[in-house]
Design an enzyme around this catalytic site. Sequence first.
Site: not given
Ligand code: ZN
Length: 156
Positions: A45, A50, A88-89, A130-131, A134
């Site tokens: 995701g 991000q 998380c990226l 999660h996304e 963000h």
């Molecule tokens: Zn993340």
Amino acid sequence: MNREIIKYPDLILRKKCQEVQEVTAEIKKLVEEMILALEKKQGVGLSAPQIGVLKRVIVIETEKGSAGLINPKIIKKSREKEIMEEGCLSFPGIWLKIKRRKEVEVKALDKEGKGIRMEAKGLTARILQHEIDHLDGILFIDKIGFWQKLWRLLKS
Ligand SMILES: [Zn+2]
């Protein structure tokens, strides 16, 4: 365009994102670029902030392939929660046990501007939560419980 993924503690990750007013060609291109970035990183995701774009756009990996969601909103969630490890990226190499709702229903627009609804459970429900977090500047480190925080503090 090659999109770099922004890492914590960059303050962009704490900003609240704007709703997309109209699904234009530019938004469609953004979704496509995000899907490419996600696949390149082999993530599950990614949210627009991000990659430095403060718009309410996320892409997720599902059993049916990658999907872009514009203005995603959780409209229903199960009372039941479950704890799973997630990454998380923007936090390479960090895995945390996070408690989240087991099932959610999300409404959004797809990259053609069509209204969609998605019922998800397990990993997909987790990725969605999660996304979407963000988009409001909420990061998974904000969600860890007191004992886990204390344990990490003692370990460091
Ligand atoms: Zn993340």
